[in-house]
Design an enzyme around this catalytic site. Structure first.
Site, PDB file in Angstrom:
ATOM      1  N   ASP A 183       5.364   0.556  11.757  1.00 24.94           N
ATOM      2  CA  ASP A 183       4.085  -0.064  11.255  1.00 24.94           C
ATOM      3  C   ASP A 183       3.708  -1.387  11.832  1.00 24.94           C
ATOM      4  O   ASP A 183       2.912  -2.053  11.881  1.00 24.94           O
ATOM      5  CB  ASP A 183       3.951  -0.120   9.802  1.00 24.94           C
ATOM      6  CG  ASP A 183       3.762   1.533   9.196  1.00 24.94           C
ATOM      7  OD1 ASP A 183       3.689   2.181  10.227  1.00 24.94           O
ATOM      8  OD2 ASP A 183       4.046   1.740   8.191  1.00 24.94           O
ATOM      9  N   ARG A 191       0.208  14.960  12.962  1.00 20.71           N
ATOM     10  CA  ARG A 191       1.010  14.569  11.766  1.00 20.71           C
ATOM     11  C   ARG A 191       0.913  15.802  10.991  1.00 20.71           C
ATOM     12  O   ARG A 191       0.111  16.051   9.807  1.00 20.71           O
ATOM     13  CB  ARG A 191       0.097  13.131  11.096  1.00 20.71           C
ATOM     14  CG  ARG A 191       0.349  12.122  11.752  1.00 20.71           C
ATOM     15  CD  ARG A 191      -0.434  10.789  10.954  1.00 20.71           C
ATOM     16  NE  ARG A 191       0.406  10.282  10.210  1.00 20.71           N
ATOM     17  CZ  ARG A 191       0.098   9.323   9.228  1.00 20.71           C
ATOM     18  NH1 ARG A 191      -1.159   8.608   9.664  1.00 20.71           N
ATOM     19  NH2 ARG A 191       0.843   8.820   8.383  1.00 20.71           N
ATOM     20  N   PRO A 192       1.872  16.559  11.454  1.00 21.93           N
ATOM     21  CA  PRO A 192       2.080  17.958  10.636  1.00 21.93           C
ATOM     22  C   PRO A 192       2.532  17.754   9.168  1.00 21.93           C
ATOM     23  O   PRO A 192       3.297  16.732   8.913  1.00 21.93           O
ATOM     24  CB  PRO A 192       3.000  18.810  11.637  1.00 21.93           C
ATOM     25  CG  PRO A 192       3.741  17.674  12.351  1.00 21.93           C
ATOM     26  CD  PRO A 192       2.878  16.599  12.547  1.00 21.93           C
ATOM     27  N   LYS A 241       0.853  -1.008  -0.123  1.00 20.98           N
ATOM     28  CA  LYS A 241      -0.148   0.317   0.042  1.00 20.98           C
ATOM     29  C   LYS A 241       1.001   1.184  -0.029  1.00 20.98           C
ATOM     30  O   LYS A 241       0.632   2.105  -0.722  1.00 20.98           O
ATOM     31  CB  LYS A 241      -0.835  -0.122   1.284  1.00 20.98           C
ATOM     32  CG  LYS A 241      -1.533   1.163   1.506  1.00 20.98           C
ATOM     33  CD  LYS A 241      -2.202   1.298   2.823  1.00 20.98           C
ATOM     34  CE  LYS A 241      -1.708   1.484   4.062  1.00 20.98           C
ATOM     35  NZ  LYS A 241      -1.323   2.902   4.479  1.00 20.98           N
ATOM     36  N   ASN A 242       1.905   1.202   0.950  1.00 24.53           N
ATOM     37  CA  ASN A 242       2.495   2.625   1.049  1.00 24.53           C
ATOM     38  C   ASN A 242       3.779   2.715  -0.201  1.00 24.53           C
ATOM     39  O   ASN A 242       4.260   3.948  -0.207  1.00 24.53           O
ATOM     40  CB  ASN A 242       3.307   2.433   2.305  1.00 24.53           C
ATOM     41  CG  ASN A 242       2.386   2.684   3.668  1.00 24.53           C
ATOM     42  OD1 ASN A 242       1.173   2.846   3.354  1.00 24.53           O
ATOM     43  ND2 ASN A 242       3.072   2.376   4.802  1.00 24.53           N
ATOM     44  N   ARG A 276      -4.521  10.006   4.974  1.00 22.43           N
ATOM     45  CA  ARG A 276      -3.563  11.081   5.189  1.00 22.43           C
ATOM     46  C   ARG A 276      -2.565  10.964   3.951  1.00 22.43           C
ATOM     47  O   ARG A 276      -2.138  12.413   3.713  1.00 22.43           O
ATOM     48  CB  ARG A 276      -2.695  10.609   6.491  1.00 22.43           C
ATOM     49  CG  ARG A 276      -3.072  11.476   7.441  1.00 22.43           C
ATOM     50  CD  ARG A 276      -2.524  10.833   8.911  1.00 22.43           C
ATOM     51  NE  ARG A 276      -3.360   9.696   9.129  1.00 22.43           N
ATOM     52  CZ  ARG A 276      -4.761   9.928   9.873  1.00 22.43           C
ATOM     53  NH1 ARG A 276      -4.934  11.316  10.247  1.00 22.43           N
ATOM     54  NH2 ARG A 276      -5.246   8.854   9.823  1.00 22.43           N
ATOM     55  N   ARG A 330      -8.196  -0.687   5.088  1.00 18.85           N
ATOM     56  CA  ARG A 330      -7.231   0.367   4.315  1.00 18.85           C
ATOM     57  C   ARG A 330      -5.835  -0.373   3.832  1.00 18.85           C
ATOM     58  O   ARG A 330      -5.173   0.104   2.866  1.00 18.85           O
ATOM     59  CB  ARG A 330      -6.856   1.586   5.289  1.00 18.85           C
ATOM     60  CG  ARG A 330      -8.294   2.321   5.261  1.00 18.85           C
ATOM     61  CD  ARG A 330      -7.880   3.434   6.395  1.00 18.85           C
ATOM     62  NE  ARG A 330      -6.742   4.061   6.007  1.00 18.85           N
ATOM     63  CZ  ARG A 330      -5.529   4.369   7.072  1.00 18.85           C
ATOM     64  NH1 ARG A 330      -5.664   4.156   8.271  1.00 18.85           N
ATOM     65  NH2 ARG A 330      -4.457   4.753   6.644  1.00 18.85           N
ATOM     66  N   CYS A 353      -6.682  12.580  13.045  1.00 19.20           N
ATOM     67  CA  CYS A 353      -5.402  12.375  14.265  1.00 19.20           C
ATOM     68  C   CYS A 353      -5.791  11.014  14.529  1.00 19.20           C
ATOM     69  O   CYS A 353      -6.234  10.737  15.575  1.00 19.20           O
ATOM     70  CB  CYS A 353      -5.664  13.430  15.390  1.00 19.20           C
ATOM     71  SG  CYS A 353      -4.865  12.977  16.624  1.00 19.20           S
ATOM     72  N   ASP A 386       4.472  20.354   7.813  1.00 18.58           N
ATOM     73  CA  ASP A 386       5.610  21.460   7.959  1.00 18.58           C
ATOM     74  C   ASP A 386       6.899  21.326   7.022  1.00 18.58           C
ATOM     75  O   ASP A 386       7.214  22.063   6.305  1.00 18.58           O
ATOM     76  CB  ASP A 386       6.042  22.140   9.402  1.00 18.58           C
ATOM     77  CG  ASP A 386       6.580  21.023   9.903  1.00 18.58           C
ATOM     78  OD1 ASP A 386       5.788  19.815  10.009  1.00 18.58           O
ATOM     79  OD2 ASP A 386       7.472  21.149  11.001  1.00 18.58           O
TER      80      ASP A 386
HETATM   81  C1  EPZ Z   1       4.486   7.262   6.280  1.00 23.49           C
HETATM   82  O1  EPZ Z   1       3.878   8.098   6.919  1.00 23.49           O
HETATM   83  C2  EPZ Z   1       3.624   5.683   6.158  1.00 23.49           C
HETATM   84  N1  EPZ Z   1       2.408   6.080   5.484  1.00 23.49           N
HETATM   85  C3  EPZ Z   1       3.076   5.324   7.587  1.00 23.49           C
HETATM   86  O2  EPZ Z   1       2.534   4.205   7.492  1.00 23.49           O
HETATM   87  C4  EPZ Z   1       4.318   5.000   8.353  1.00 23.49           C
HETATM   88  O3  EPZ Z   1       4.158   4.843   9.647  1.00 23.49           O
HETATM   89  C5  EPZ Z   1       5.061   6.258   8.749  1.00 23.49           C
HETATM   90  O4  EPZ Z   1       5.630   6.698   7.055  1.00 23.49           O
HETATM   91  C6  EPZ Z   1       6.493   6.114   9.325  1.00 23.49           C
HETATM   92  O5  EPZ Z   1       7.359   4.893   8.551  1.00 23.49           O
HETATM   93  C7  EPZ Z   1       2.904   6.116   4.059  1.00 23.49           C
HETATM   94  O6  EPZ Z   1       3.667   5.770   3.474  1.00 23.49           O
HETATM   95  C8  EPZ Z   1       1.414   6.207   3.273  1.00 23.49           C
HETATM   96  P1  EPZ Z   1       6.491  10.444   8.186  1.00 23.49           P
HETATM   97  P2  EPZ Z   1       4.267   9.573   6.824  1.00 23.49           P
HETATM   98  O7  EPZ Z   1       6.329  11.838   7.402  1.00 23.49           O
HETATM   99  O8  EPZ Z   1       4.865   9.561   5.553  1.00 23.49           O
HETATM  100  C9  EPZ Z   1       6.603  13.870  11.597  1.00 23.49           C
HETATM  101  C10 EPZ Z   1       0.674   2.749   7.983  1.00 23.49           C
HETATM  102  O9  EPZ Z   1       0.313   2.034   9.022  1.00 23.49           O
HETATM  103  N2  EPZ Z   1       6.542  14.727  10.664  1.00 23.49           N
HETATM  104  O10 EPZ Z   1       7.795   9.958   8.160  1.00 23.49           O
HETATM  105  O11 EPZ Z   1       2.938  10.281   7.308  1.00 23.49           O
HETATM  106  C11 EPZ Z   1       5.534  13.124  11.827  1.00 23.49           C
HETATM  107  O12 EPZ Z   1       4.339  13.701  12.747  1.00 23.49           O
HETATM  108  C12 EPZ Z   1       1.033   4.277   8.096  1.00 23.49           C
HETATM  109  O13 EPZ Z   1       0.575   2.063   6.966  1.00 23.49           O
HETATM  110  C13 EPZ Z   1       6.462  15.991  11.038  1.00 23.49           C
HETATM  111  O14 EPZ Z   1       6.673  16.482  12.152  1.00 23.49           O
HETATM  112  O15 EPZ Z   1       5.205   9.560   8.013  1.00 23.49           O
HETATM  113  C14 EPZ Z   1       5.799  11.781  12.510  1.00 23.49           C
HETATM  114  O16 EPZ Z   1       5.903  11.752  14.069  1.00 23.49           O
HETATM  115  C15 EPZ Z   1       0.803   4.838   9.085  1.00 23.49           C
HETATM  116  N3  EPZ Z   1       6.459  17.102  10.031  1.00 23.49           N
HETATM  117  C16 EPZ Z   1       7.107  11.540  11.906  1.00 23.49           C
HETATM  118  O17 EPZ Z   1       7.581  12.819  11.448  1.00 23.49           O
HETATM  119  C17 EPZ Z   1       6.072  16.719   8.812  1.00 23.49           C
HETATM  120  O18 EPZ Z   1       5.891  17.675   7.709  1.00 23.49           O
HETATM  121  C18 EPZ Z   1       7.349  10.515  10.721  1.00 23.49           C
HETATM  122  O19 EPZ Z   1       6.252  10.864   9.904  1.00 23.49           O
HETATM  123  C19 EPZ Z   1       6.132  15.317   8.311  1.00 23.49           C
HETATM  124  C20 EPZ Z   1       6.501  14.608   9.249  1.00 23.49           C
END
Ligand code: EPZ
Length: 418
Positions: free
Chosen positions: A307, A121-122, A22-23, A92, A399, A116, A124
């Site tokens: 995950d 999950r910002p 999926k991812n 998301r 999902r 949420c 920024d």
């Molecule tokens: C991806 O989410 C995956 N989703 C998630 O899988 C996975 O848990 C995650 O990466 C970490 O491996 C998809 O690929 C669709 P991140 P993503 O940006 O991209 C913070 C599942 O179960 N952050 O690496 O949203 C954020 O809040 C899902 O299949 C900021 O602060 O994850 C988090 O604490 C759930 N600002 C951390 O970084 C930003 O602009 C990691 O988030 C972006 C992220």
């Protein structure tokens, strides 16, 4: 509303071919926007998030059709540069369409993605990087309006944290930008490599994916291609955890063994026998699992994947001894623990730490899926438990898992959708 009914206590035993990721499929679907031609994606999992992504593509003017696990996406003409809020809220990862739309059309209006589920999950980092590439971003009334004057340009971007989504958005925006983009502290997840593999097959020039420094040289034009989505390492971790929890035996085929190494090396410490070939994993767990001595810290790849935290926990709740998890990626990723406790588990959560004292057995209960992987953990615990479990709110599970009940039944488990 659909539910899963599980009659636990049966050892899972058999052979299973792993679904596509999926991812990986989601960003690749977004990337088809950049080609302006037909793309054929094989090994594409049939999941509600994938259909949500196809609704976004349809809404901006693409044509998507599915036949089995093959998706055909044509992006010859883009008719719309805004993604409506109701589509953004469906999942998301809708946010990765922002980079792709900017790369294709130079403009895009979105709203903040979904609610949420795992804590805040910002986005920024996504927005700061896009601004560096010359995108003018205005946030007002819940909308994020992105415009550019001329072609987006490459930039040197150092991410404060190796965010998967931000790395994907930058890559998607950069492959057609003018000049070179360098991402330092990029995410190294295998799904990033799969996205880059797809983009290279479309003519993009990218190097360094899988490492912390990715270099992209923008190309004015890309073309369509046929591409096979990588296997889903987290679905793989889930079916292995279910088998370990039920003291069963599995041959997992079509597996991405290398990408699963960080998970396999931890799972092996429970005493399971694990053998691998290039694309097959054999696991046997004849007796009670052993708790894991070292703290299991979730980290960006190649660390232990966040995950897989919930599903491994479901196997460890009946292990002999005490295991400790440290969740370092998301603030709110222990929401499944209440359901496991209701089934008889002994779990104490304090902030980012969860302490799991292994119990002799679990008992079936009525539980509600809290999120995708949390729901899968409940399914794993239910298979190991004595008696009947009803899992509601399984839209979360759907999902990410293609017909989970059929996969479980093919391993001899008793799981039914009603
Ligand atoms: C991806 O989410 C995956 N989703 C998630 O899988 C996975 O848990 C995650 O990466 C970490 O491996 C998809 O690929 C669709 P991140 P993503 O940006 O991209 C913070 C599942 O179960 N952050 O690496 O949203 C954020 O809040 C899902 O299949 C900021 O602060 O994850 C988090 O604490 C759930 N600002 C951390 O970084 C930003 O602009 C990691 O988030 C972006 C992220």
């Amino acid at each position: 509303m659909q539910k899963l009914i599980v009659n636990g206590g049966k050892r899972l035993r058999g052979e299973l071919s792993l679904q596509g990721s999926k991812n990986s499929a989601l960003p690749v679907m977004a990337a088809t926007l950049l080609c302006g031609e037909e793309c054929v994606l094989t090994n594409c999992p049939k999941l509600s998030d994938i259909y949500a992504a196809s609704r976004i593509l349809n809404c901006v003017g693409c044509r998507c059709s599915f036949s089995g696990n093959t998706a055909v996406i044509s992006s010859e003409s883009i008719t719309e540069s805004s993604i409506p809020e109701e589509l953004m809220l469906e999942m998301r990862s809708s946010i990765i369409f922002l980079g792709a739309m900017l790369g294709r059309a130079g403009e895009c209006t979105v709203s903040c993605p979904g609610g949420c589920e795992l804590g805040p999950r910002p986005i920024d980092m996504h927005l700061a990087a896009l601004r560096k590439m010359g995108v003018n971003i205005r946030e007002s009334g819940g909308k994020i309006v992105c415009r550019t004057a001329g072609r987006i340009h490459g930039a040197k971007i150092s991410l404060p944290f190796p965010s998967v989504g931000a790395t994907e958005n930058i890559i998607l925006c950069a492959v057609k930008a003018e000049g070179e983009t360098i991402i330092n502290n990029a995410a190294r997840e295998p799904e990033i490599c799969d996205l880059c593999g797809f983009l290279r097959a479309c003519g993009a020039e990218i190097s360094g994916d899988g490492e912390s420094r990715i270099v992209i040289n923008g190309k004015a034009k890309l073309h369509g291609c046929e591409y096979s989505i990588m296997p889903d390492r987290i679905a793989g971790a889930t079916y292995l955890s279910m088998t370990a929890a039920t003291r069963g035996e599995i041959v997992l085929k079509n597996a991405c063994v290398g990408a699963m190494e960080p998970f396999l090396s931890v799972l092996e410490q429970t005493g399971c026998s694990i053998f691998t070939t290039e694309d097959t994993i054999y696991l046997r767990s004849g007796s009670r699992l052993k708790a894991i001595n070292d703290r299991i810290r979730t980290m960006p790849h190649p660390g232990f994947p966040t995950d897989a935290q919930a599903v491994l926990m479901a196997a460890l709740v009946t292990a002999e001894g005490t295991s400790v998890f440290e969740e370092n990626i998301f603030d709110c990723r222990y929401r499944h623990t209440d359901a496991l406790v209701k089934m008889g588990a002994d779990i104490q959560v304090l902030g980012k730490i969860a302490v799991i004292k292994g119990v002799e057995k679990l008992c079936g209960a009525n539980v509600e899926a809290t999120d995708l992987r949390g729901g899968a953990a409940m399914a794993a615990a239910a298979l190991a438990a004595e008696g009947r479990t009803e899992i509601s709110k399984i839209c979360h599970i759907d999902r990410g898992y293609e017909k989970i009940e059929e996969a479980v039944r093919c391993l001899g488990g008793d799981m039914e959708r009603v």
